[in-house]
Design an enzyme around this catalytic site. Structure first.
Site, PDB file in Angstrom:
ATOM      1  N   ASP A 112       1.031  -1.224   0.012  1.00 22.26           N
ATOM      2  CA  ASP A 112       0.040   0.077   0.145  1.00 22.26           C
ATOM      3  C   ASP A 112       0.928   1.478  -0.034  1.00 22.26           C
ATOM      4  OD1 ASP A 112      -3.188   0.455   1.036  1.00 22.26           O
ATOM      5  OD2 ASP A 112      -1.813   2.136   1.047  1.00 22.26           O
ATOM      6  N   ASN A 137     -12.911  -3.058   2.518  1.00 24.68           N
ATOM      7  CA  ASN A 137     -13.960  -2.169   2.923  1.00 24.68           C
ATOM      8  C   ASN A 137     -15.027  -2.007   1.593  1.00 24.68           C
ATOM      9  OD1 ASN A 137     -12.688  -0.964   5.083  1.00 24.68           O
ATOM     10  ND2 ASN A 137     -11.183   0.087   3.910  1.00 24.68           N
ATOM     11  N   VAL A 153     -10.947   2.939  -3.579  1.00 25.81           N
ATOM     12  CA  VAL A 153     -10.728   2.385  -4.879  1.00 25.81           C
ATOM     13  C   VAL A 153     -11.580   1.407  -5.218  1.00 25.81           C
ATOM     14  CG1 VAL A 153      -8.911   1.144  -6.389  1.00 25.81           C
ATOM     15  CG2 VAL A 153      -8.032   2.817  -4.713  1.00 25.81           C
ATOM     16  N   HIS A 204     -10.284  -5.251  -3.148  1.00 30.50           N
ATOM     17  CA  HIS A 204      -9.111  -5.399  -2.563  1.00 30.50           C
ATOM     18  C   HIS A 204      -9.019  -5.739  -1.036  1.00 30.50           C
ATOM     19  CE1 HIS A 204      -9.938  -1.237  -2.334  1.00 30.50           C
ATOM     20  NE2 HIS A 204      -9.312  -1.115  -1.318  1.00 30.50           N
ATOM     21  N   HIS A 237      -7.036  -5.647   2.427  1.00 31.41           N
ATOM     22  CA  HIS A 237      -5.975  -5.069   3.170  1.00 31.41           C
ATOM     23  C   HIS A 237      -5.249  -6.145   4.221  1.00 31.41           C
ATOM     24  CE1 HIS A 237      -6.826  -0.510   2.517  1.00 31.41           C
ATOM     25  NE2 HIS A 237      -8.002  -1.311   2.196  1.00 31.41           N
TER      26      HIS A 237
HETATM   27  P1  AMP Z   1      -9.672   1.591   0.286  1.00 28.52           P
HETATM   28  O1  AMP Z   1     -10.153   2.620   1.150  1.00 28.52           O
HETATM   29  O2  AMP Z   1     -10.405   0.254   1.019  1.00 28.52           O
HETATM   30  O3  AMP Z   1     -10.572   1.623  -0.915  1.00 28.52           O
HETATM   31  O4  AMP Z   1      -8.282   1.268   0.224  1.00 28.52           O
HETATM   32  C1  AMP Z   1      -7.483   1.843  -0.937  1.00 28.52           C
HETATM   33  C2  AMP Z   1      -6.290   1.944  -0.565  1.00 28.52           C
HETATM   34  O5  AMP Z   1      -5.486   1.897  -1.901  1.00 28.52           O
HETATM   35  C3  AMP Z   1      -5.747   2.694   0.269  1.00 28.52           C
HETATM   36  O6  AMP Z   1      -4.849   2.068   1.351  1.00 28.52           O
HETATM   37  C4  AMP Z   1      -4.613   3.585  -0.419  1.00 28.52           C
HETATM   38  O7  AMP Z   1      -3.510   3.877   0.370  1.00 28.52           O
HETATM   39  C5  AMP Z   1      -4.401   2.442  -1.394  1.00 28.52           C
HETATM   40  N1  AMP Z   1      -3.679   2.849  -2.833  1.00 28.52           N
HETATM   41  C6  AMP Z   1      -4.218   4.092  -3.496  1.00 28.52           C
HETATM   42  N2  AMP Z   1      -3.717   4.082  -4.639  1.00 28.52           N
HETATM   43  C7  AMP Z   1      -2.533   3.209  -4.733  1.00 28.52           C
HETATM   44  C8  AMP Z   1      -1.372   3.219  -5.484  1.00 28.52           C
HETATM   45  N3  AMP Z   1      -1.180   3.627  -6.570  1.00 28.52           N
HETATM   46  N4  AMP Z   1      -0.324   1.940  -5.171  1.00 28.52           N
HETATM   47  C9  AMP Z   1      -0.612   1.505  -4.070  1.00 28.52           C
HETATM   48  N5  AMP Z   1      -1.783   1.666  -3.210  1.00 28.52           N
HETATM   49  C10 AMP Z   1      -2.710   2.419  -3.522  1.00 28.52           C
END
Ligand code: AMP
Length: 114
Positions: free
Chosen positions: A30, A87, A96, A100, A102
Protein backbone atom coordinates in the site's frame (compact mmCIF):
# COMPACT_ATOMS: atom_id res chain seq x y z
CA UNK A 1 -15.80 -0.28 -17.42
CA UNK A 2 -12.79 2.03 -17.33
CA UNK A 3 -9.62 0.64 -15.80
CA UNK A 4 -9.26 1.19 -12.05
CA UNK A 5 -5.96 2.41 -10.64
CA UNK A 6 -5.34 -1.19 -9.54
CA UNK A 7 -5.95 -2.53 -13.05
CA UNK A 8 -3.39 0.03 -14.25
CA UNK A 9 -0.94 -1.36 -11.67
CA UNK A 10 -1.69 -4.91 -12.85
CA UNK A 11 -1.02 -3.81 -16.46
CA UNK A 12 2.21 -2.09 -15.32
CA UNK A 13 0.89 1.23 -16.58
CA UNK A 14 1.59 2.83 -13.21
CA UNK A 15 4.29 1.75 -10.76
CA UNK A 16 3.80 -0.22 -7.55
CA UNK A 17 5.89 -2.50 -5.39
CA UNK A 18 4.39 -5.79 -6.57
CA UNK A 19 5.37 -8.62 -4.23
CA UNK A 20 3.24 -11.49 -5.54
CA UNK A 21 1.34 -12.35 -8.69
CA UNK A 22 -0.40 -15.38 -10.11
CA UNK A 23 -3.15 -16.07 -12.63
CA UNK A 24 -5.87 -14.75 -10.33
CA UNK A 25 -4.44 -12.12 -7.97
CA UNK A 26 -1.76 -9.48 -7.55
CA UNK A 27 -0.37 -8.23 -4.23
CA UNK A 28 1.53 -5.01 -3.71
CA UNK A 29 2.57 -2.66 -0.93
CA UNK A 30 0.00 0.00 0.00
CA UNK A 31 1.37 3.42 -0.98
CA UNK A 32 0.06 4.93 2.27
CA UNK A 33 0.68 2.24 4.91
CA UNK A 34 -1.19 2.35 8.21
CA UNK A 35 0.78 -0.51 9.76
CA UNK A 36 4.34 -1.87 9.48
CA UNK A 37 2.93 -4.48 7.10
CA UNK A 38 0.25 -3.15 4.74
CA UNK A 39 -0.24 -5.18 1.60
CA UNK A 40 -3.17 -5.10 -0.82
CA UNK A 41 -4.31 -8.37 -2.38
CA UNK A 42 -6.26 -7.60 -5.55
CA UNK A 43 -8.09 -9.90 -7.97
CA UNK A 44 -6.89 -9.59 -11.55
CA UNK A 45 -10.59 -9.37 -12.42
CA UNK A 46 -11.89 -5.86 -11.83
CA UNK A 47 -14.95 -6.14 -9.58
CA UNK A 48 -15.92 -2.73 -8.11
CA UNK A 49 -17.18 -3.76 -4.66
CA UNK A 50 -17.89 -6.94 -2.76
CA UNK A 51 -21.58 -6.23 -3.52
CA UNK A 52 -20.81 -6.85 -7.18
CA UNK A 53 -19.23 -10.27 -6.65
CA UNK A 54 -21.33 -13.32 -7.41
CA UNK A 55 -21.26 -17.08 -7.08
CA UNK A 56 -18.76 -17.51 -9.91
CA UNK A 57 -16.31 -15.35 -7.92
CA UNK A 58 -16.39 -17.66 -4.87
CA UNK A 59 -13.10 -19.41 -5.61
CA UNK A 60 -11.45 -16.14 -6.61
CA UNK A 61 -12.39 -14.47 -3.32
CA UNK A 62 -11.23 -17.53 -1.39
CA UNK A 63 -7.94 -17.31 -3.23
CA UNK A 64 -7.60 -13.63 -2.24
CA UNK A 65 -7.91 -14.59 1.43
CA UNK A 66 -5.61 -17.61 1.21
CA UNK A 67 -3.02 -15.47 -0.58
CA UNK A 68 -3.24 -12.93 2.24
CA UNK A 69 -2.62 -15.72 4.77
CA UNK A 70 0.36 -16.96 2.76
CA UNK A 71 1.87 -13.47 2.61
CA UNK A 72 1.27 -12.99 6.34
CA UNK A 73 3.19 -16.19 6.94
CA UNK A 74 6.03 -15.01 4.67
CA UNK A 75 6.19 -11.73 6.62
CA UNK A 76 6.36 -13.65 9.91
CA UNK A 77 3.13 -12.42 11.52
CA UNK A 78 1.03 -15.60 11.35
CA UNK A 79 1.59 -16.50 14.99
CA UNK A 80 1.21 -13.03 16.53
CA UNK A 81 -1.70 -12.22 14.25
CA UNK A 82 -2.81 -9.75 11.65
CA UNK A 83 -5.96 -8.20 10.26
CA UNK A 84 -7.65 -8.63 6.88
CA UNK A 85 -10.01 -5.86 5.79
CA UNK A 86 -12.28 -5.42 2.76
CA UNK A 87 -13.94 -2.01 2.75
CA UNK A 88 -17.26 -1.64 0.93
CA UNK A 89 -18.62 1.73 -0.21
CA UNK A 90 -18.64 5.04 1.60
CA UNK A 91 -19.47 4.14 5.19
CA UNK A 92 -16.43 1.86 5.25
CA UNK A 93 -14.25 4.42 3.48
CA UNK A 94 -13.71 2.52 0.23
CA UNK A 95 -11.75 4.77 -2.13
CA UNK A 96 -10.66 2.39 -4.89
CA UNK A 97 -13.53 0.61 -6.62
CA UNK A 98 -11.74 -2.60 -7.44
CA UNK A 99 -12.10 -5.23 -4.70
CA UNK A 100 -9.00 -5.50 -2.55
CA UNK A 101 -8.13 -7.11 0.74
CA UNK A 102 -5.88 -5.16 3.10
CA UNK A 103 -3.34 -7.30 4.97
CA UNK A 104 -2.35 -5.34 8.06
CA UNK A 105 0.26 -6.56 10.50
CA UNK A 106 3.21 -5.76 12.69
CA UNK A 107 1.31 -3.92 15.40
CA UNK A 108 -1.70 -4.40 17.69
CA UNK A 109 -5.13 -3.52 16.26
CA UNK A 110 -8.04 -2.45 18.44
CA UNK A 111 -11.38 -4.21 18.44
CA UNK A 112 -13.98 -2.89 17.83
CA UNK A 113 -12.19 -0.89 15.15
CA UNK A 114 -13.80 2.44 16.11
P1 AMP B 1 -9.81 1.44 0.36
O1 AMP B 1 -9.98 2.71 1.17
O2 AMP B 1 -10.19 0.21 1.12
O3 AMP B 1 -10.49 1.55 -0.98
O4 AMP B 1 -8.25 1.30 0.15
C1 AMP B 1 -7.57 1.82 -0.94
C2 AMP B 1 -6.11 1.72 -0.61
O5 AMP B 1 -5.36 1.82 -1.81
C3 AMP B 1 -5.60 2.80 0.34
O6 AMP B 1 -5.04 2.19 1.49
C4 AMP B 1 -4.56 3.54 -0.50
O7 AMP B 1 -3.46 3.96 0.27
C5 AMP B 1 -4.18 2.49 -1.52
N1 AMP B 1 -3.67 3.01 -2.78
C6 AMP B 1 -4.24 3.96 -3.56
N2 AMP B 1 -3.50 4.16 -4.67
C7 AMP B 1 -2.45 3.31 -4.59
C8 AMP B 1 -1.32 3.04 -5.43
N3 AMP B 1 -1.13 3.70 -6.58
N4 AMP B 1 -0.43 2.10 -5.02
C9 AMP B 1 -0.62 1.45 -3.86
N5 AMP B 1 -1.66 1.65 -3.03
C10 AMP B 1 -2.56 2.58 -3.39
Amino acid sequence: MTDSIFTKIIKREIPANIIYEDEYVVAFEDVNPVAPIHILIVPQKQIPTINDANLEDTALLGHVILTAAKLANQRGVSENGYRLVINCNKDAGQTVFHIHCHLLGGRIFNWPPG
